[in-house]
Design a protein around this motif. Structure first.
Motif, PDB file in Angstrom:
ATOM      1  N   GLN A 196       0.827  -1.211   0.000  1.00  0.00           N
ATOM      2  CA  GLN A 196       0.000   0.000   0.000  1.00  0.00           C
ATOM      3  C   GLN A 196       0.856   1.254   0.000  1.00  0.00           C
ATOM      4  O   GLN A 196       0.551   2.236  -0.690  1.00  0.00           O
ATOM      5  CB  GLN A 196      -0.921  -0.001   1.218  1.00  0.00           C
ATOM      6  CG  GLN A 196      -2.022  -1.041   1.192  1.00  0.00           C
ATOM      7  CD  GLN A 196      -2.889  -0.928   2.435  1.00  0.00           C
ATOM      8  OE1 GLN A 196      -3.540   0.092   2.667  1.00  0.00           O
ATOM      9  NE2 GLN A 196      -2.894  -1.968   3.249  1.00  0.00           N
ATOM     10  N   ILE A 197       1.923   1.239   0.776  1.00  0.00           N
ATOM     11  CA  ILE A 197       2.814   2.398   0.836  1.00  0.00           C
ATOM     12  C   ILE A 197       3.477   2.629  -0.518  1.00  0.00           C
ATOM     13  O   ILE A 197       3.571   3.766  -0.998  1.00  0.00           O
ATOM     14  CB  ILE A 197       3.858   2.211   1.950  1.00  0.00           C
ATOM     15  CG1 ILE A 197       3.163   2.250   3.319  1.00  0.00           C
ATOM     16  CG2 ILE A 197       4.948   3.275   1.868  1.00  0.00           C
ATOM     17  CD1 ILE A 197       4.071   1.900   4.477  1.00  0.00           C
ATOM     18  N   GLY A 198       3.937   1.547  -1.147  1.00  0.00           N
ATOM     19  CA  GLY A 198       4.531   1.675  -2.473  1.00  0.00           C
ATOM     20  C   GLY A 198       3.544   2.230  -3.489  1.00  0.00           C
ATOM     21  O   GLY A 198       3.895   3.067  -4.328  1.00  0.00           O
ATOM     22  N   HIS A 199       2.296   1.783  -3.411  1.00  0.00           N
ATOM     23  CA  HIS A 199       1.269   2.291  -4.327  1.00  0.00           C
ATOM     24  C   HIS A 199       1.015   3.771  -4.095  1.00  0.00           C
ATOM     25  O   HIS A 199       0.856   4.556  -5.048  1.00  0.00           O
ATOM     26  CB  HIS A 199      -0.024   1.488  -4.139  1.00  0.00           C
ATOM     27  CG  HIS A 199      -1.115   1.878  -5.090  1.00  0.00           C
ATOM     28  ND1 HIS A 199      -2.084   2.809  -4.760  1.00  0.00           N
ATOM     29  CD2 HIS A 199      -1.382   1.488  -6.366  1.00  0.00           C
ATOM     30  CE1 HIS A 199      -2.909   2.968  -5.787  1.00  0.00           C
ATOM     31  NE2 HIS A 199      -2.508   2.176  -6.770  1.00  0.00           N
ATOM     32  N   LEU A 200       0.982   4.189  -2.826  1.00  0.00           N
ATOM     33  CA  LEU A 200       0.739   5.591  -2.501  1.00  0.00           C
ATOM     34  C   LEU A 200       1.866   6.485  -3.011  1.00  0.00           C
ATOM     35  O   LEU A 200       1.630   7.627  -3.413  1.00  0.00           O
ATOM     36  CB  LEU A 200       0.586   5.754  -0.983  1.00  0.00           C
ATOM     37  CG  LEU A 200       0.299   7.158  -0.460  1.00  0.00           C
ATOM     38  CD1 LEU A 200      -1.031   7.682  -0.991  1.00  0.00           C
ATOM     39  CD2 LEU A 200       0.297   7.175   1.062  1.00  0.00           C
ATOM     40  N   ALA A 201       3.094   5.989  -3.009  1.00  0.00           N
ATOM     41  CA  ALA A 201       4.253   6.787  -3.437  1.00  0.00           C
ATOM     42  C   ALA A 201       4.442   6.793  -4.946  1.00  0.00           C
ATOM     43  O   ALA A 201       5.355   7.455  -5.449  1.00  0.00           O
ATOM     44  CB  ALA A 201       5.521   6.264  -2.759  1.00  0.00           C
ATOM     45  N   THR A 202       3.598   6.099  -5.673  1.00  0.00           N
ATOM     46  CA  THR A 202       3.709   6.040  -7.134  1.00  0.00           C
ATOM     47  C   THR A 202       3.068   7.272  -7.761  1.00  0.00           C
ATOM     48  O   THR A 202       1.998   7.713  -7.343  1.00  0.00           O
ATOM     49  CB  THR A 202       3.020   4.772  -7.666  1.00  0.00           C
ATOM     50  OG1 THR A 202       3.635   3.631  -7.086  1.00  0.00           O
ATOM     51  CG2 THR A 202       3.124   4.691  -9.186  1.00  0.00           C
TER      52      THR A 202
END
Length: 340
Positions: A196-202
């Motif tokens: 989820q964090i990786g998706h948010l930082a995309t």
């Protein structure tokens, strides 16, 4: 206590806050007289009256934010266009306006001042997205950071937060309409959290600031020991020994930051330390300190993307190195003096 489902929070908690604010404001003179009568019975200068005022201001602030958010919901076609760029920008402007009101009151009621030293997101890497990596300690530190990013540096934050913050209806409604992630506490589902964090930082653009608190919670001595024990239980003895040398911060959990770095390779990193509220660990500490009369110092360090290590273990070591630097800075500046 488990968080109620979203529909229940919208139908019960949010209207309940508005009604409670109306009740408190209409009966405020009676409450003020009671607080004034109780003031000589407790140490400190007018503490019950100050506490009543702070609670009332925050309650009215929450209710006013909810009413403004309701109007934005109507204007966006009953929420149909709330993700459109114009309405996203309107929500950021609303957040900035309400944060300015909150900190104007904090300066007046609590005698708080906030100073920023070091490189900041305005001057470090202008025109580029940034990952803002902050320590977590004391009441309201996340509010202070977001206030600085939105109102001083004109950034649009994407924030990783604890899901329990959704108990506050205004935070719940506002931040769920913007690109943020509320994360459940606990070790279960850690891989899902990292995804989820990786998706948010995309897809960060030039005025975005991705905000993460790698410690996962406010610093307390008991949490520090639990974090060290957790590292040992995972067989990470070297990291546990490094964490033992940290006296004023918790051992950082690197998974979320590593995912953000992979998702936003062109972003710079801003490390943030602060001191001034970190010795107030409990409600009793906050009560004892009223009126606070505190100088909060926020220290920013900028790291351009070309200076960020490439390998996973190198990035973990790099994060722990920075956390050791932050720990040293806190030890040197806990009395309000700050380097520049």
């Amino acid at each position: 206590m488990p968080l109620p489902p979203r529909w229940l929070r919208r139908l019960v908690l949010a209207p309940g806050v508005v009604l409670l604010a109306f009740f408190v404001v209409t009966t405020l003179p009676a409450w003020a007289l009671l607080a004034l009568a109780a003031s000589p019975l407790v140490p400190g200068r007018l503490r019950p009256l100050r506490l009543l005022w702070i609670g009332t201001v925050y309650l009215v602030w929450d209710a006013a934010a909810l009413l403004a958010l309701f109007l934005l919901w109507l204007a966006s076609g009953f929420g149909a266009y709330k993700r459109a760029p114009a309405f996203q920008r309107a929500h950021y402007l609303l957040a900035g306006w309400f944060l300015r009101i909150m900190f104007w009151q904090a300066r007046w009621t609590l005698r708080l001042s906030i100073d920023v030293v070091g490189t900041d997101p305005d001057t470090a890497l202008p025109g580029r997205p940034e990952l803002v990596v902050c320590r977590h300690a004391g009441p309201g530190d996340s509010f202070i950071l977001i206030h600085a990013l939105v109102n001083w540096f004109r950034r649009e934050p994407r924030i990783v937060l604890k899901e329990t913050l959704q108990w506050d209806p205004a935070i719940d409604v506002l931040l769920n309409r913007l690109p943020n992630r509320f994360i459940a506490a606990g070790p279960d589902g850690r891989e899902s959290v990292v995804r989820q964090i990786g998706h948010l930082a995309t897809g960060l653009d030039d005025d975005d600031a991705f905000v993460i608190f790698p410690e996962g919670g406010n610093f307390t001595p008991s949490r520090r020991l639990r974090a060290i024990d957790r590292l040992r239980s995972l067989g990470l003895e070297r990291m546990a020994r490094r964490a033992e040398r940290l006296r004023h911060v918790l051992a950082p959990q690197p998974g979320g930051l590593l995912a953000a770095l992979d998702a936003a390779p062109d972003a710079g990193v801003i490390f943030v330390a602060h001191t001034g509220l970190d010795q107030m660990l409990t409600v009793a500490d906050v009560w004892r300190e009223l009126p606070m009369d505190k100088r909060i110092v926020m220290r920013f360090w900028s790291v351009p993307p070309e200076e960020i290590p490439a390998g996973k273990q190198e990035r973990i070591d790099w994060l722990f190195d920075w956390w050791a630097r932050i720990d040293t800075w806190i030890a040197a500046n806990r009395n309000g003096a700050a380097d520049t």
